[in-house]
Design an enzyme around this catalytic site. Structure first.
Site, PDB file in Angstrom:
ATOM      1  N   ASP A  85       0.824  -1.207   0.000  1.00  0.00           N
ATOM      2  CA  ASP A  85       0.000   0.000   0.000  1.00  0.00           C
ATOM      3  C   ASP A  85       0.856   1.254   0.000  1.00  0.00           C
ATOM      4  OD1 ASP A  85      -2.459   1.194  -0.119  1.00  0.00           O
ATOM      5  OD2 ASP A  85      -2.851   1.137   2.033  1.00  0.00           O
ATOM      6  N   ASP A 157      -8.704  -2.010   3.080  1.00  0.00           N
ATOM      7  CA  ASP A 157      -8.470  -1.392   4.385  1.00  0.00           C
ATOM      8  C   ASP A 157      -9.518  -1.815   5.408  1.00  0.00           C
ATOM      9  OD1 ASP A 157      -6.366  -0.022   3.169  1.00  0.00           O
ATOM     10  OD2 ASP A 157      -7.688   1.609   2.550  1.00  0.00           O
TER      11      ASP A 157
END
Length: 267
Positions: A85, A157
């Site tokens: 990420d 997430d």
């Protein structure tokens, strides 16, 4: 949810036959009808609330069907995704001259109604004015400061920390059953510190991590990798708490295998 809604009206064992399609319960038919309605209305309107509803459904389904076997696998998975990420949000622009993560997340898709209308030369208003669609790979929320702008939260997430929360919830239930069994054999109950569950520790950490990610995005006025904040806030307190409670070694490798009981000698 549909199981609870249809439970007073139908029996859980009654199924309706649809020939070669199979047999389905009332809850399954209600779920299919609701899902089909949401998708059809979303295609025609492109409303963000319907996209969020589909995204949350994907998150719930993924967490319901995927299980993390140990804390070691959870740590390796979350750490790897954290690096992934951070790279695509912060460093991809130096290689590809664009923030790849943001570009992929915000790129609209062609509406299938508009595509079919062009292919078959339909000229009706609804087919001609079909809106562009933002694919349900994220949750979006209207910004309080800029009208027409949205804040985004990727489904990863939610799902990846959610898998960790699901793992610790299972371990809490398993440990509670072991403590009940030990209490029956005369072992004294644990102290107040050991009564604090891993699930509550990780859930509070997730909330604080998400809050920190939101504040960082507002402060820097730029996209932030949410896992950069969620992983430390959920994983590190969990590791520390497991170490202090003496469960770290067991949770790390084989958390759900009962330790061998000592053999009792009968005289």
């Amino acid at each position: 949810m549909c199981q609870y809604l249809s439970r007073p009206c139908t029996s859980g064992t009654n199924k309706i036959s649809f020939g070669i399609c199979g047999r389905f319960t009332g809850a399954e038919l209600l779920s299919f009808s609701m899902a089909l309605t949401i998708v059809c209305v979303w295609i025609l309107t492109g409303h963000w609330l319907l996209m969020d509803a589909m995204g949350m459904g994907l998150c719930v389904a993924f967490i319901a069907f995927v299980r993390l076997p140990s804390l070691k696998v959870s740590t390796l998975l979350l750490t790897g995704l954290l690096v992934y990420d951070v790279f695509w949000v912060f460093f991809s622009s130096y290689i590809f001259n664009a923030n790849v993560m943001v570009k992929v997340a915000t790129r609209p898709a062609d509406n299938p109604v508009g595509v079919m209308a062009k292919k078959f030369h339909f000229t009706s208003g609804m087919a001609r004015d079909a809106p562009k669609l933002s694919l349900p790979g994220k949750l979006v929320f209207p910004s309080m400061h800029n009208v027409g702008h949205f804040s985004m939260l990727g489904l990863g997430d939610i799902v990846m920390p959610g898998l960790l929360l699901c793992f610790v919830l299972r371990y809490d239930a398993y440990k509670k059953s072991q403590l009940l069994h030990s209490a029956e054999t005369g072992v004294p109950p644990p102290n107040h510190f050991n009564r604090i569950t891993y699930f509550h520790c990780s859930l509070i950490g997730y909330f604080l991590g998400l809050l920190t990610a939101t504040l960082s995005s507002e402060f820097f006025k730029a996209a932030q990798p949410a896992l950069l904040y969620l992983v430390p806030f959920t994983l590190l307190p969990l590791l520390v708490m497991a170490y202090l409670k003496g469960d770290l070694r067991r949770m790390w490798d084989e958390p759900f295998i009962a330790p061998p009981q000592p053999k009792q000698l009968h005289v």
